[in-house]
Design a protein around this motif. Structure first.
Motif: not given
Length: 148
Positions: A44-58
């Motif tokens: 489940k966390q693997e599917l949300e990985f792109q969201n985490d990348i976007d949050k880190q960029k923010n």
């Protein structure tokens, strides 16, 4: 019974298989050799990985990101001074790679620009800290590996 080289090879082969099977069975049944995944909901966390990348960029695009400091009372997380502390929401997750029973999370409700993680919750060693927070509808993520 006559002992020739063929019998010796068969006995050595059976001994080797028995030796390997002993270790396979002991590694699977002994709790000392626990081999869990990093987290229970890994896929489940693997599917949300792109969201985490976007949050880190923010978070990286902020003029000032979260910083941490080790104190006698514990770990002190400093949030950006340019933001209102009362409007920051989210949670702090501390992950101990060597023992998942020590993992814990803390909800964010700030009155100042900092959050203290008490010393009594932290054992010496490596911790992965993950701060998933929101400010004015925008999500941010801060990850750090620390040694306490």
């Amino acid at each position: 019974m006559k002992f020739n080289w063929g019998t010796g090879v068969i006995i050595a082969f059976i001994g080797f298989i028995s030796f390997i099977m002993y270790f396979v069975i002991s590694m699977n049944t002994n709790k000392k050799y626990d081999h869990d995944l990093v987290t229970d909901d890994y896929y489940k966390q693997e599917l949300e990985f792109q969201n985490d990348i976007d949050k880190q960029k923010n978070g990286n695009n902020l003029t000032e990101n979260i910083t941490w400091q080790k104190t006698n009372e514990g770990i002190l997380l400093h949030f950006p001074k340019t933001l209102k502390a009362q409007d920051i929401t989210g949670k702090v997750f501390l992950y101990r790679p060597s023992n998942k029973q020590l993992d814990f999370d803390i909800p964010l409700s700030l009155s100042n620009q900092y959050l203290l993680i008490p010393d009594n919750r932290l054992l010496d060693g490596r911790w992965n800290i993950k701060v998933d927070w929101q400010y004015n509808g925008k999500s941010y993520l801060y990850k750090k590996e620390i040694v306490y």
